[in-house]
Design a protein around this motif. Structure first.
Motif, PDB file in Angstrom:
ATOM      1  N   THR A 159       0.809  -1.225   0.000  1.00  0.00           N
ATOM      2  CA  THR A 159       0.000   0.000   0.000  1.00  0.00           C
ATOM      3  C   THR A 159       0.842   1.274   0.000  1.00  0.00           C
ATOM      4  OG1 THR A 159      -0.115   0.030   2.414  1.00  0.00           O
ATOM      5  CG2 THR A 159      -1.888  -1.130   1.229  1.00  0.00           C
ATOM      6  N   TYR A 160       2.145   1.149   0.289  1.00  0.00           N
ATOM      7  CA  TYR A 160       2.991   2.337   0.374  1.00  0.00           C
ATOM      8  C   TYR A 160       4.368   2.023  -0.221  1.00  0.00           C
ATOM      9  CZ  TYR A 160       4.277   6.921   2.152  1.00  0.00           C
ATOM     10  OH  TYR A 160       4.647   8.235   2.238  1.00  0.00           O
ATOM     11  N   PRO A 161       4.497   2.120  -1.554  1.00  0.00           N
ATOM     12  CA  PRO A 161       5.762   1.786  -2.207  1.00  0.00           C
ATOM     13  C   PRO A 161       6.827   2.861  -1.971  1.00  0.00           C
ATOM     14  CG  PRO A 161       4.234   2.689  -3.798  1.00  0.00           C
ATOM     15  CD  PRO A 161       3.475   2.547  -2.510  1.00  0.00           C
ATOM     16  N   HIS A 162       8.086   2.412  -1.907  1.00  0.00           N
ATOM     17  CA  HIS A 162       9.236   3.306  -1.830  1.00  0.00           C
ATOM     18  C   HIS A 162      10.042   3.123  -3.112  1.00  0.00           C
ATOM     19  CE1 HIS A 162       9.559   3.854   2.818  1.00  0.00           C
ATOM     20  NE2 HIS A 162       8.298   3.851   2.401  1.00  0.00           N
ATOM     21  N   PHE A 163      10.249   4.224  -3.838  1.00  0.00           N
ATOM     22  CA  PHE A 163      10.960   4.160  -5.114  1.00  0.00           C
ATOM     23  C   PHE A 163      12.351   4.757  -4.969  1.00  0.00           C
ATOM     24  CE2 PHE A 163       6.424   4.522  -5.997  1.00  0.00           C
ATOM     25  CZ  PHE A 163       6.227   3.324  -6.655  1.00  0.00           C
ATOM     26  N   ALA A 164      13.340   3.966  -5.337  1.00  0.00           N
ATOM     27  CA  ALA A 164      14.726   4.403  -5.281  1.00  0.00           C
ATOM     28  C   ALA A 164      15.393   3.945  -6.561  1.00  0.00           C
ATOM     29  CB  ALA A 164      15.403   3.821  -4.036  1.00  0.00           C
ATOM     30  N   GLY A 165      16.638   3.677  -6.488  1.00  0.00           N
ATOM     31  CA  GLY A 165      17.384   3.180  -7.626  1.00  0.00           C
ATOM     32  C   GLY A 165      18.761   3.748  -7.477  1.00  0.00           C
ATOM     33  N   ALA A 166      19.092   4.315  -8.521  1.00  0.00           N
ATOM     34  CA  ALA A 166      20.140   5.299  -8.486  1.00  0.00           C
ATOM     35  C   ALA A 166      19.361   6.621  -8.356  1.00  0.00           C
ATOM     36  CB  ALA A 166      21.006   5.222  -9.717  1.00  0.00           C
ATOM     37  N   GLU A 167      18.721   7.097  -9.430  1.00  0.00           N
ATOM     38  CA  GLU A 167      17.957   8.357  -9.342  1.00  0.00           C
ATOM     39  C   GLU A 167      16.605   8.211 -10.052  1.00  0.00           C
ATOM     40  OE1 GLU A 167      16.196  11.491  -8.525  1.00  0.00           O
ATOM     41  OE2 GLU A 167      18.117  11.152  -7.563  1.00  0.00           O
ATOM     42  N   PRO A 168      15.527   7.995  -9.295  1.00  0.00           N
ATOM     43  CA  PRO A 168      14.192   7.798  -9.878  1.00  0.00           C
ATOM     44  C   PRO A 168      13.669   8.986 -10.687  1.00  0.00           C
ATOM     45  CG  PRO A 168      14.202   7.196  -7.561  1.00  0.00           C
ATOM     46  CD  PRO A 168      15.527   7.826  -7.855  1.00  0.00           C
ATOM     47  N   ALA A 169      14.127  10.192 -10.407  1.00  0.00           N
ATOM     48  CA  ALA A 169      13.647  11.359 -11.154  1.00  0.00           C
ATOM     49  C   ALA A 169      14.035  11.285 -12.627  1.00  0.00           C
ATOM     50  CB  ALA A 169      14.179  12.655 -10.532  1.00  0.00           C
ATOM     51  N   LEU A 170      14.982  10.433 -12.968  1.00  0.00           N
ATOM     52  CA  LEU A 170      15.400  10.287 -14.370  1.00  0.00           C
ATOM     53  C   LEU A 170      14.471   9.366 -15.155  1.00  0.00           C
ATOM     54  CD1 LEU A 170      19.277   9.974 -13.926  1.00  0.00           C
ATOM     55  CD2 LEU A 170      17.928  12.020 -14.483  1.00  0.00           C
ATOM     56  N   VAL A 171      13.577   8.659 -14.449  1.00  0.00           N
ATOM     57  CA  VAL A 171      12.656   7.732 -15.121  1.00  0.00           C
ATOM     58  C   VAL A 171      11.222   8.018 -14.655  1.00  0.00           C
ATOM     59  CG1 VAL A 171      14.329   5.903 -15.656  1.00  0.00           C
ATOM     60  CG2 VAL A 171      13.222   5.953 -13.404  1.00  0.00           C
ATOM     61  N   GLN A 172      10.784   9.238 -14.877  1.00  0.00           N
ATOM     62  CA  GLN A 172       9.466   9.640 -14.391  1.00  0.00           C
ATOM     63  C   GLN A 172       8.339   8.923 -15.108  1.00  0.00           C
ATOM     64  OE1 GLN A 172       8.949  13.713 -13.049  1.00  0.00           O
ATOM     65  NE2 GLN A 172      11.163  14.034 -13.256  1.00  0.00           N
ATOM     66  N   ASP A 173       8.607   8.348 -16.272  1.00  0.00           N
ATOM     67  CA  ASP A 173       7.583   7.542 -16.932  1.00  0.00           C
ATOM     68  C   ASP A 173       7.229   6.331 -16.064  1.00  0.00           C
ATOM     69  OD1 ASP A 173      10.150   6.461 -17.385  1.00  0.00           O
ATOM     70  OD2 ASP A 173       9.741   5.931 -19.475  1.00  0.00           O
ATOM     71  N   ARG A 174       8.201   5.770 -15.380  1.00  0.00           N
ATOM     72  CA  ARG A 174       7.953   4.635 -14.480  1.00  0.00           C
ATOM     73  C   ARG A 174       7.182   5.093 -13.245  1.00  0.00           C
ATOM     74  NH1 ARG A 174      14.029   2.084 -15.245  1.00  0.00           N
ATOM     75  NH2 ARG A 174      13.780   1.843 -17.510  1.00  0.00           N
ATOM     76  N   LEU A 175       7.495   6.284 -12.760  1.00  0.00           N
ATOM     77  CA  LEU A 175       6.771   6.837 -11.612  1.00  0.00           C
ATOM     78  C   LEU A 175       5.325   7.155 -11.980  1.00  0.00           C
ATOM     79  CD1 LEU A 175       9.564   9.178 -10.220  1.00  0.00           C
ATOM     80  CD2 LEU A 175       8.782   7.005  -9.231  1.00  0.00           C
ATOM     81  N   ARG A 176       5.095   7.609 -13.210  1.00  0.00           N
ATOM     82  CA  ARG A 176       3.714   7.869 -13.657  1.00  0.00           C
ATOM     83  C   ARG A 176       2.910   6.574 -13.686  1.00  0.00           C
ATOM     84  NH1 ARG A 176       6.380  11.682 -16.898  1.00  0.00           N
ATOM     85  NH2 ARG A 176       6.580  10.253 -18.645  1.00  0.00           N
ATOM     86  N   ILE A 177       3.541   5.489 -14.115  1.00  0.00           N
ATOM     87  CA  ILE A 177       2.868   4.182 -14.116  1.00  0.00           C
ATOM     88  C   ILE A 177       2.544   3.772 -12.678  1.00  0.00           C
ATOM     89  CG2 ILE A 177       3.240   1.715 -14.526  1.00  0.00           C
ATOM     90  CD1 ILE A 177       4.713   2.592 -17.118  1.00  0.00           C
ATOM     91  N   ALA A 178       3.499   3.965 -11.776  1.00  0.00           N
ATOM     92  CA  ALA A 178       3.259   3.628 -10.366  1.00  0.00           C
ATOM     93  C   ALA A 178       2.095   4.450  -9.814  1.00  0.00           C
ATOM     94  CB  ALA A 178       4.523   3.874  -9.548  1.00  0.00           C
ATOM     95  N   ALA A 179       1.983   5.706 -10.237  1.00  0.00           N
ATOM     96  CA  ALA A 179       0.900   6.579  -9.760  1.00  0.00           C
ATOM     97  C   ALA A 179      -0.465   6.132 -10.279  1.00  0.00           C
ATOM     98  CB  ALA A 179       1.173   8.028 -10.155  1.00  0.00           C
ATOM     99  N   GLU A 180      -0.506   5.355 -11.344  1.00  0.00           N
ATOM    100  CA  GLU A 180      -1.765   4.778 -11.813  1.00  0.00           C
ATOM    101  C   GLU A 180      -2.216   3.660 -10.866  1.00  0.00           C
ATOM    102  OE1 GLU A 180      -1.296   3.362 -15.828  1.00  0.00           O
ATOM    103  OE2 GLU A 180      -0.591   5.308 -16.540  1.00  0.00           O
ATOM    104  N   ILE A 181      -1.257   3.056 -10.172  1.00  0.00           N
ATOM    105  CA  ILE A 181      -1.523   1.915  -9.297  1.00  0.00           C
ATOM    106  C   ILE A 181      -1.746   2.364  -7.845  1.00  0.00           C
ATOM    107  CG2 ILE A 181      -0.608  -0.298  -8.469  1.00  0.00           C
ATOM    108  CD1 ILE A 181      -1.008  -0.300 -11.532  1.00  0.00           C
TER     109      ILE A 181
END
Length: 174
Positions: free
Chosen positions: A67-89
């Motif tokens: 219910t509460y995902p944490h997004f990291a990586g190296a730098e998630p701001a460089l792949v905002q398309d993936r964050l937009r998909i996560a925001a659909e979920i």
């Protein structure tokens, strides 16, 4: 006021299920002591997945009860398309970022911006004016909390950083 916040948190504790996801192995910085690049994480992580694969994975994670995902990586701001998909979920979650690239205002997630020290220490350890750029990017953004990781190289900078963050109307945690 504090009791009201405490009660709200207590009422949610059973419904919050956290899981962390590295969603990229790309970064725009090479910071001295970086958790991602100086450990074993970056050598084992392959972020070359399609957007549909991310969508399917995130949907399966929600179905699993996250219910509460944490997004990291190296730098998630460089792949905002993936964050937009996560925001659909999910409608809530957390992004860990260096703050150098503005994360779209439409993304509903809290943002923890890493702080490595005062202005001089920041430039030395991160190779750029990261703190200054992050402040410019997130001034006025209620999602942002600057997260100061204390170590022997930056402990003397705490007062300087707290003042800078406060003077810019931002929040800080340790």
């Amino acid at each position: 006021q504090i009791r009201k916040k405490w009660n709200k948190i207590r009422s949610l504790q059973e419904s919050i299920r956290i899981s962390g996801y590295d969603i990229t192995n790309q970064c725009n910085l090479k910071c001295e002591g970086c958790f991602f690049f100086e450990g074993d994480l970056s050598s084992h992580y392959n972020s070359a997945k399609s957007l549909q694969e991310y969508k399917d994975f995130f949907a399966a994670e929600k179905k699993r009860g996250i219910t509460y995902p944490h997004f990291a990586g190296a730098e998630p701001a460089l792949v905002q398309d993936r964050l937009r998909i996560a925001a659909e979920i999910w409608r809530q979650g957390l992004i860990y970022s260096n703050g150098t690239k503005k994360i779209e205002a439409s993304l509903p997630f809290m943002i923890h911006i890493s702080v490595w020290g005062g202005l001089e220490t920041d430039r030395r350890l991160r190779g750029a004016k990261v703190l200054e750029r992050a402040i410019e990017n997130y001034r006025g953004d209620d999602r942002a909390i600057f997260l100061y990781t204390i170590n022997p190289q930056n402990i003397a900078d705490i007062a300087e950083v707290v003042k800078i963050i406060h003077d810019n109307g931002l929040r800080i945690s340790f």
